[in-house]
Design a protein around this motif. Structure first.
Motif, mmCIF file in Angstrom:
data_model
loop_
_atom_site.group_PDB
_atom_site.id
_atom_site.type_symbol
_atom_site.label_atom_id
_atom_site.label_comp_id
_atom_site.label_asym_id
_atom_site.label_seq_id
_atom_site.Cartn_x
_atom_site.Cartn_y
_atom_site.Cartn_z
ATOM 1 N N VAL A 106 -29.951 34.180 -38.882
ATOM 2 C CA VAL A 106 -29.736 33.148 -37.884
ATOM 3 C C VAL A 106 -28.782 32.073 -38.395
ATOM 4 O O VAL A 106 -28.743 31.769 -39.598
ATOM 5 C CB VAL A 106 -31.097 32.527 -37.479
ATOM 6 C CG1 VAL A 106 -31.693 31.737 -38.642
ATOM 7 C CG2 VAL A 106 -30.968 31.668 -36.242
ATOM 8 N N ASN A 107 -27.998 31.517 -37.487
ATOM 9 C CA ASN A 107 -27.137 30.389 -37.833
ATOM 10 C C ASN A 107 -28.016 29.220 -38.275
ATOM 11 O O ASN A 107 -28.899 28.788 -37.531
ATOM 12 C CB ASN A 107 -26.306 30.000 -36.599
ATOM 13 C CG ASN A 107 -25.234 28.982 -36.922
ATOM 14 O OD1 ASN A 107 -25.419 28.107 -37.762
ATOM 15 N ND2 ASN A 107 -24.106 29.082 -36.234
ATOM 16 N N LEU A 138 -33.117 35.063 -27.021
ATOM 17 C CA LEU A 138 -32.017 34.343 -27.656
ATOM 18 C C LEU A 138 -31.315 35.236 -28.669
ATOM 19 O O LEU A 138 -31.936 36.093 -29.288
ATOM 20 C CB LEU A 138 -32.532 33.098 -28.400
ATOM 21 C CG LEU A 138 -33.326 32.054 -27.629
ATOM 22 C CD1 LEU A 138 -33.878 31.015 -28.596
ATOM 23 C CD2 LEU A 138 -32.447 31.392 -26.580
ATOM 24 N N ILE A 153 -35.725 25.661 -33.926
ATOM 25 C CA ILE A 153 -36.744 26.713 -33.937
ATOM 26 C C ILE A 153 -38.074 26.158 -34.417
ATOM 27 O O ILE A 153 -39.128 26.422 -33.827
ATOM 28 C CB ILE A 153 -36.281 27.878 -34.827
ATOM 29 C CG1 ILE A 153 -35.096 28.597 -34.187
ATOM 30 C CG2 ILE A 153 -37.426 28.862 -35.079
ATOM 31 C CD1 ILE A 153 -34.434 29.612 -35.089
ATOM 32 N N LEU A 159 -29.076 33.902 -31.743
ATOM 33 C CA LEU A 159 -28.611 32.651 -32.351
ATOM 34 C C LEU A 159 -27.744 32.935 -33.569
ATOM 35 O O LEU A 159 -28.144 32.746 -34.717
ATOM 36 C CB LEU A 159 -29.812 31.777 -32.729
ATOM 37 C CG LEU A 159 -30.749 31.416 -31.564
ATOM 38 C CD1 LEU A 159 -31.905 30.565 -32.053
ATOM 39 C CD2 LEU A 159 -29.980 30.698 -30.461
ATOM 40 N N GLY A 160 -26.543 33.418 -33.304
ATOM 41 C CA GLY A 160 -25.604 33.683 -34.380
ATOM 42 C C GLY A 160 -25.142 35.122 -34.373
ATOM 43 O O GLY A 160 -25.750 35.993 -33.746
ATOM 44 N N TYR A 193 -29.483 26.217 -36.167
ATOM 45 C CA TYR A 193 -30.554 26.370 -35.178
ATOM 46 C C TYR A 193 -31.952 26.211 -35.773
ATOM 47 O O TYR A 193 -32.939 26.182 -35.037
ATOM 48 C CB TYR A 193 -30.481 27.751 -34.518
ATOM 49 C CG TYR A 193 -29.268 27.970 -33.660
ATOM 50 C CD1 TYR A 193 -29.143 27.348 -32.414
ATOM 51 C CD2 TYR A 193 -28.243 28.808 -34.079
ATOM 52 C CE1 TYR A 193 -28.035 27.563 -31.618
ATOM 53 C CE2 TYR A 193 -27.124 29.027 -33.293
ATOM 54 C CZ TYR A 193 -27.025 28.394 -32.062
ATOM 55 O OH TYR A 193 -25.928 28.599 -31.281
ATOM 56 N N PRO A 206 -31.092 36.877 -36.013
ATOM 57 C CA PRO A 206 -30.657 36.006 -34.909
ATOM 58 C C PRO A 206 -31.204 36.392 -33.541
ATOM 59 O O PRO A 206 -31.209 35.569 -32.622
ATOM 60 C CB PRO A 206 -29.130 36.113 -34.939
ATOM 61 C CG PRO A 206 -28.840 37.370 -35.688
ATOM 62 C CD PRO A 206 -29.951 37.543 -36.672
ATOM 63 N N SER A 207 -31.686 37.633 -33.377
ATOM 64 C CA SER A 207 -32.222 38.062 -32.087
ATOM 65 C C SER A 207 -33.720 37.784 -32.044
ATOM 66 O O SER A 207 -34.470 38.255 -32.911
ATOM 67 C CB SER A 207 -31.954 39.558 -31.890
ATOM 68 O OG SER A 207 -32.450 39.997 -30.638
ATOM 69 N N THR A 253 -23.951 22.399 -30.226
ATOM 70 C CA THR A 253 -24.811 23.561 -30.408
ATOM 71 C C THR A 253 -25.590 23.826 -29.142
ATOM 72 O O THR A 253 -26.215 22.922 -28.597
ATOM 73 C CB THR A 253 -25.809 23.314 -31.566
ATOM 74 O OG1 THR A 253 -25.072 23.017 -32.745
ATOM 75 C CG2 THR A 253 -26.652 24.556 -31.798
ATOM 76 N N GLY A 284 -26.699 34.524 -26.531
ATOM 77 C CA GLY A 284 -26.568 33.086 -26.731
ATOM 78 C C GLY A 284 -27.862 32.359 -26.464
ATOM 79 O O GLY A 284 -28.936 32.788 -26.844
ATOM 80 N N ALA A 285 -27.777 31.227 -25.770
ATOM 81 C CA ALA A 285 -28.946 30.416 -25.444
ATOM 82 C C ALA A 285 -28.975 30.217 -23.926
ATOM 83 O O ALA A 285 -28.244 29.389 -23.381
ATOM 84 C CB ALA A 285 -28.874 29.068 -26.156
#
Length: 463
Positions: free
Chosen positions: A341-342, A333, A349, A335-336, A345, A431-432, A462, A277-278
Motif C-alpha cells: 500500500v502507498n 479500494l 486506514i 490504494l497504490g 494512506y 493495496p487491494s 490524496t 482507486g478510492a
C-alpha cells in the motif's frame, strides 16, 4: 497454563515490547501464535483502535501491573470474541470437481466470511457481546452480554455438557420452539443450563459452515463458489479470488437471505465499477438503498434467515424503521500500484479501524489474505485464515442426532474463536482491500459520514 492465559500473557508482553513484528501463522497446526520482537521507542504507544478505543492505563498511573490493566483486558476479551474462520478439510465436494478442502486457495473467501460474520454478530448480539471458552475446556463457551440495556444475562454453559445443551436447544428450535419454556430443557436431562443467546451464537457460526445446503449454510464457501459464482468465469474452486470481487458476492448473499433484516451495499466507483482507486460514498444513494430494502416485503429474499434467541433478533420484536434497513457497507479500494500500500494512506486506514461502525478490513499481505479488526499506531491486529481444521458436519451444525462418526459430537465453538493476537505493520498491506462498516440505524450512518468527512478534508491531493 491455559491457552487463553498464555494468549493474554503474550499480548501483555507484546505491549511491553511495543508490538514487534508477528508471524502470519501459516505453519501452525492449530491456533496461530504471535512472537513479538522488541523494538525500541521513546514514545508512549497510542491506545488500540478496535471499532472504538481501549484506553491503556500505565501501571504508574493506576498502581496496577500490565496484567491488571482494564483497557488491555477489555481489548483481549473483545479480540477473542471475534469470529475466526479458517481453511477447512473434509467437506462435501465443491465447484463440480474433487475439492474437499479450500486450503491453499480459499483464504480470501475465509477472510470475507469473517468480516460478514462479525458484522452479523454485532447486529444480532450488539457490539458489547463477549464470548469466552468454557472453563471445562469443552466446545461451548459462555456468552457475556451487556448490550444497550437488553437485559440478557450471562450464558452458563461450559464444557461438553453445555455443548449437548446447545445441540438440544437447536434441535427443538427446528421444531418451532422459541426458547421461552426452560423447564422442558431440564426435563430432557440437559445437564448444564444454556441460554438462548448461546445457542443463537452457535447457529450464527453454522451459517458459515461448509456444506452445499444453502438453507442451512447460506454464507458457506459452497454458497459463494457454487451459488453466487456459478455463472462467473472468475469464480471457481481452486482459484484465488480478489477482495474487491468477493465484496460483490458477499453483498449478493446477504441481500438474498436478509439475515435479521440486514442488507448490504457495495460502494462503486464513478464509472460504476468496483475496486479502483478510492470510490465516493454518496450519502443520498445509500439512504435510497437502505429505504428500498426496509420497504421490501419479507418474501423479497429467497431464503430469509433469523436468529431467535439473539438479543436483537427480529423475532424478539425489535422495532423496524420503515426508512432504514440495518446496512453492511463494503468499500472496495486499491490504494497504490506497488506491491504494498502507498504509505500516505496508512494513517487513514488506522483511523477507519477505530470508527464505531467499523467491522474490519478484508485485505492482507501480498499473496496472503487476512482479516484486520483493529490497530495501534501503525500496527494492525488481524485474524489469520491460514490454519486447516476439520469441517463441521451438517448434523453438528444443526444439533441433530449423533451419528457416532469421529467428526460428530458437540459443536466445536472454540475453533471459531482465536486465542492468539496477531499483528503486522500497516505498510506491508496489499493495496487491494475492502473496508467494512455496519450501521444499525440512520443515526449510525449519519455519524459515519461525519467521521469520513474529516479525514477527507485533511487528505489534500490524496483520495
Amino acid at each position: 497454563e491455559t491457552r487463553a492465559g498464555a494468549a493474554v500473557a503474550a499480548v501483555v508482553e507484546g505491549f511491553r515490547a511495543r508490538f514487534g513484528r508477528a508471524g502470519a501463522g501459516e505453519s501452525s497446526p492449530a491456533q496461530p501464535t504471535a512472537s513479538p520482537s522488541p523494538r525500541g521507542t521513546d514514545r508512549t504507544p497510542a491506545s488500540p483502535r478496535f471499532g472504538g478505543v481501549f484506553a491503556h492505563q500505565p501501571a504508574n498511573a493506576t498502581g496496577l501491573g500490565d496484567d491488571d490493566d482494564p483497557g488491555l483486558r477489555s481489548f483481549v476479551e473483545d479480540f477473542h470474541s471475534r469470529v475466526w474462520i479458517t481453511y477447512r478439510r473434509g467437506f462435501p465436494q465443491i465447484g463440480g470437481g474433487t475439492y474437499t478442502t479450500d486450503a491453499g486457495w480459499g483464504c480470501t473467501l475465509r477472510s470475507g466470511q469473517m468480516l460478514l460474520a462479525n458484522a452479523l454478530q454485532s447486529h444480532f448480539f450488539g457490539r458489547q457481546w463477549r464470548w469466552e471458552i468454557g472453563s471445562g475446556g469443552g466446545s461451548a463457551g459462555q456468552a457475556h452480554s451487556s448490550t444497550e440495556g437488553t437485559g440478557v444475562g450471562h450464558g452458563a454453559g461450559t464444557g461438553a455438557g453445555a455443548a449437548a445443551g446447545v445441540a438440544s436447544l437447536l434441535q427443538r428450535w427446528d421444531s418451532g420452539w422459541n426458547g421461552a419454556d426452560r423447564s422442558d430443557a431440564v426435563a430432557e436431562n440437559v445437564s448444564v443450563r444454556v441460554s438462548p443467546a448461546d445457542a443463537a451464537h452457535v447457529r450464527l457460526l453454522g451459517w458459515f459452515g461448509d456444506h452445499p445446503d444453502l438453507d442451512s449454510c447460506p454464507f458457506s464457501v459452497h454458497a459463494i463458489v457454487d451459488g453466487w459464482g456459478a455463472d462467473k468465469p472468475s469464480v471457481a474452486a481452486g482459484r484465488w479470488l480478489g477482495p474487491c470481487v468477493l465484496a460483490q458476492g458477499l453483498a449478493a448473499l446477504v441481500n438474498s437471505s436478509r439475515p435479521g433484516g440486514v442488507a448490504a451495499h457495495v460502494v462503486a466507483g464513478k464509472d460504476g465499477g468496483f475496486g479502483g482507486g478510492a470510490p465516493t460514498l454518496y450519502k443520498s444513494l445509500v439512504l435510497k438503498v437502505a429505504e428500498e430494502f426496509a420497504n421490501k416485503a419479507s418474501d423479497g429474499a429467497k431464503r430469509r434467515v433469523d436468529l431467535p434467541g439473539a438479543p436483537f433478533s427480529t423475532a424478539n420484536g425489535c422495532e423496524a424503521d420503515p426508512t432504514w434497513a440495518p446496512l453492511v457497507i463494503l468499500v472496495p479500494l486499491v490504494l497504490g500500484l506497488d506491491r504494498c500500500v502507498n504509505p500516505r494512506y496508512v494513517t487513514g486506514i488506522v483511523r477507519m479501524l477505530g470508527l464505531p461502525q467499523s467491522v474490519g478490513i478484508l485485505g492482507g499481505k501480498p499473496c496472503a489474505s487476512l482479516y484486520f479488526v483493529g490497530a495501534q499506531d501503525e500496527e494492525l491486529f488481524y485474524l489469520d485464515p491460514h490454519t486447516v481444521q476439520v469441517a463441521v458436519p451438517l448434523e453438528q451444525i444443526w444439533g441433530c442426532a449423533q451419528t457416532g462418526s469421529p467428526e460428530s459430537g458437540p459443536f466445536p465453538t472454540e475453533t471459531y474463536h482465536c486465542q492468539s493476537v496477531l499483528h503486522m505493520n500497516a505498510r506491508e498491506l496489499d493495496p487491494s482491500m475492502v473496508l467494512g462498516f455496519y450501521c444499525r440505524t440512520r443515526a449510525d450512518f449519519d455519524s459515519l459520514c461525519l467521521e469520513l468527512e474529516l479525514p477527507a478534508t485533511r487528505a489534500g491531493s490524496t483520495p
